[in-house]
Design a protein around this motif. Structure first.
Motif, short mmCIF file in Angstrom:
data_model
loop_
_atom_site.label_atom_id
_atom_site.label_comp_id
_atom_site.label_asym_id
_atom_site.label_seq_id
_atom_site.Cartn_x
_atom_site.Cartn_y
_atom_site.Cartn_z
N ILE A 200 0.84 -1.20 0.00
CA ILE A 200 0.00 0.00 0.00
C ILE A 200 0.88 1.26 0.00
O ILE A 200 1.81 1.39 0.79
N ASP A 201 0.56 2.17 -0.89
CA ASP A 201 1.23 3.47 -0.91
C ASP A 201 0.59 4.42 0.09
O ASP A 201 1.27 5.15 0.81
N ALA A 202 -0.76 4.41 0.14
CA ALA A 202 -1.46 5.30 1.07
C ALA A 202 -2.89 4.82 1.27
O ALA A 202 -3.49 4.18 0.39
N TYR A 203 -3.43 5.13 2.45
CA TYR A 203 -4.85 4.93 2.75
C TYR A 203 -5.53 6.29 2.70
O TYR A 203 -5.12 7.22 3.39
N THR A 204 -6.57 6.40 1.90
CA THR A 204 -7.28 7.67 1.75
C THR A 204 -8.48 7.72 2.70
O THR A 204 -8.90 6.70 3.24
N HIS A 205 -9.04 8.91 2.86
CA HIS A 205 -10.22 9.06 3.72
C HIS A 205 -11.51 9.13 2.91
O HIS A 205 -12.56 9.49 3.42
N SER A 206 -11.43 8.74 1.65
CA SER A 206 -12.60 8.71 0.76
C SER A 206 -12.60 7.40 0.00
O SER A 206 -11.55 6.94 -0.46
N GLY A 207 -13.79 6.80 -0.13
CA GLY A 207 -13.89 5.54 -0.85
C GLY A 207 -13.72 5.69 -2.35
O GLY A 207 -13.28 4.76 -3.04
N SER A 208 -14.05 6.85 -2.88
CA SER A 208 -13.95 7.06 -4.33
C SER A 208 -12.55 7.52 -4.75
O SER A 208 -12.15 7.34 -5.91
N LYS A 209 -11.80 8.11 -3.82
CA LYS A 209 -10.51 8.70 -4.19
C LYS A 209 -9.51 7.71 -4.79
O LYS A 209 -8.82 8.05 -5.76
N PRO A 210 -9.38 6.47 -4.26
CA PRO A 210 -8.42 5.56 -4.88
C PRO A 210 -8.69 5.31 -6.37
O PRO A 210 -7.74 5.24 -7.17
N CYS A 211 -9.96 5.23 -6.74
CA CYS A 211 -10.28 5.02 -8.15
C CYS A 211 -10.01 6.28 -8.96
O CYS A 211 -9.53 6.21 -10.10
N LYS A 212 -10.30 7.43 -8.37
CA LYS A 212 -9.99 8.68 -9.06
C LYS A 212 -8.49 8.82 -9.28
O LYS A 212 -8.04 9.31 -10.33
N MET A 213 -7.70 8.39 -8.31
CA MET A 213 -6.25 8.45 -8.45
C MET A 213 -5.76 7.50 -9.53
O MET A 213 -4.86 7.82 -10.31
N ALA A 214 -6.36 6.31 -9.59
CA ALA A 214 -6.00 5.37 -10.65
C ALA A 214 -6.42 5.92 -12.01
O ALA A 214 -5.69 5.80 -13.00
N ALA A 215 -7.57 6.56 -12.06
CA ALA A 215 -8.06 7.12 -13.32
C ALA A 215 -7.13 8.20 -13.86
O ALA A 215 -6.92 8.32 -15.07
#
Length: 341
Positions: A200-215
């Protein structure tokens, strides 16, 4: 003179009617974790049918909203909870914070989307499920093969290329963690998360943010949920949406009336609408699995059989063990969490 008096009286009557209509407007304070763009659509449609009810929203991620509600237990500030994880509502129910109510038409919903008590303390809207967002462009640059399972994410080649939500602040993060503990068993579940944590690089505080980051290419792999994945792909992001072979954890957006509200009738009106066919059709814009059967149409980029991939989630177990799970997770992994805004 008589004509002038009639005109004045008519104007006065119109003013009184307008004033009365204004006075009859009820304001509801609503706590929600619904995605902001969806919340605007839902609210606009509801208000068209019920202009006498003004909706005031307090929106944040699932964990933050849940913590806020619990902190306000002895002095509730919300009238309605509209769109919060069922696992959170079960916690609030245990605390005696929900007003039982059977909305009109509740008998038409799938049984698993309705609290078991009579009348129910909460009712479901739709389900959101875990998925993996894989950036094909960035993955190709790094020579990474697309994962097909949860276990694949522990492979050493993914080290530093995975982002996932913090379960203490994100409902999506919590459904991931609680589902892994159910899928793999408690001992092996924590062992799996220990191995995953190394990548894991980071744990975000939003469920949608990891996908937005991948996008956007900020990471290769984002552990997120299927609605956000499909939306990002539709917007043109170079994503593959992976439904892990072991099955996917899920939770439902659900709603309830806060016990002690002074606006009970307006709150009931909103809950009635929240489970209506019109509302379910609106939820279907992004969510493939709905509370009302025979309404959902396939969502672009998501498998038509996604409901069959969802594990047999024990919501009662997840809710009853929520604090212990979060305490243990925080102790083990929180050092990689992003700073809270």
């Amino acid at each position: 003179m008589k004509s002038r008096n009639v005109t004045i009286l008519a104007a006065f009557a119109a003013a009184l009617m307008s004033s009365a209509a204004f006075a009859e407007t009820t304001e509801l304070t609503i706590y929600t974790a619904i995605e902001a763009e969806d919340l605007a659509r839902y609210a606009e449609t509801f208000t068209k049918s019920h202009p006498d009810i003004k909706l005031n929203f307090v929106r944040d991620s699932t964990g933050v909203v849940t913590a806020k509600l619990l902190a306000e237990k002895d002095n509730p500030q919300a009238d309605v909870i509209w769109g919060l994880a069922a696992t959170s509502l079960l916690v609030l129910k245990t605390e005696g914070m929900l007003e039982p109510y059977a909305p009109k038409g509740v008998e038409l919903l799938k049984p698993k989307f309705v609290d078991k008590d009579t009348p129910p303390a909460w009712v479901g809207m739709d389900a959101w499920a875990a998925s993996i967002c894989f950036n094909t462009v960035e993955g190709k640059k790094l020579g990474l093969i697309e994962p097909t399972s949860w276990k694949d994410l522990t492979k050493p080649e993914y080290k530093g290329h995975i982002v996932m939500p913090n379960p203490a602040s994100s409902g999506t993060g919590f459904l991931d963690v609680s589902s892994w503990l159910q899928l793999f068993g408690e001992k092996d579940g924590w062992a799996y998360m220990d191995a995953l944590h190394q990548n894991i690089d980071a744990y975000t505080h939003s469920g949608s943010k990891p996908c937005k980051m991948a996008a956007s290419g900020e990471t290769v792999i984002g552990i997120s949920f299927e609605f956000r994945a499909a939306k990002s792909k539709k917007e043109g992001a170079p994503l593959d949406i992976v439904i892990p072979s072991e099955g996917i954890g899920w939770d439902m957006e659900a709603s309830a009336i806060v016990a002690g509200t002074k606006n009970l009738e307006a709150a009931k009106t909103l809950l009635d609408w929240s489970i209506s066919k019109q509302a379910n059709e609106m939820y279907n814009v992004g969510y493939a699995v709905l509370a009302m059967p025979n309404v959902a149409k396939p969502v672009e980029f998501l498998p038509a059989d996604i409901e069959s991939k969802m594990i047999d989630n024990d919501f009662e177990w997840a809710a009853n063990h929520r604090k212990a799970i979060l305490d243990e997770w925080t102790k083990r992994y929180d050092a990689k969490s992003e700073p809270k805004s």
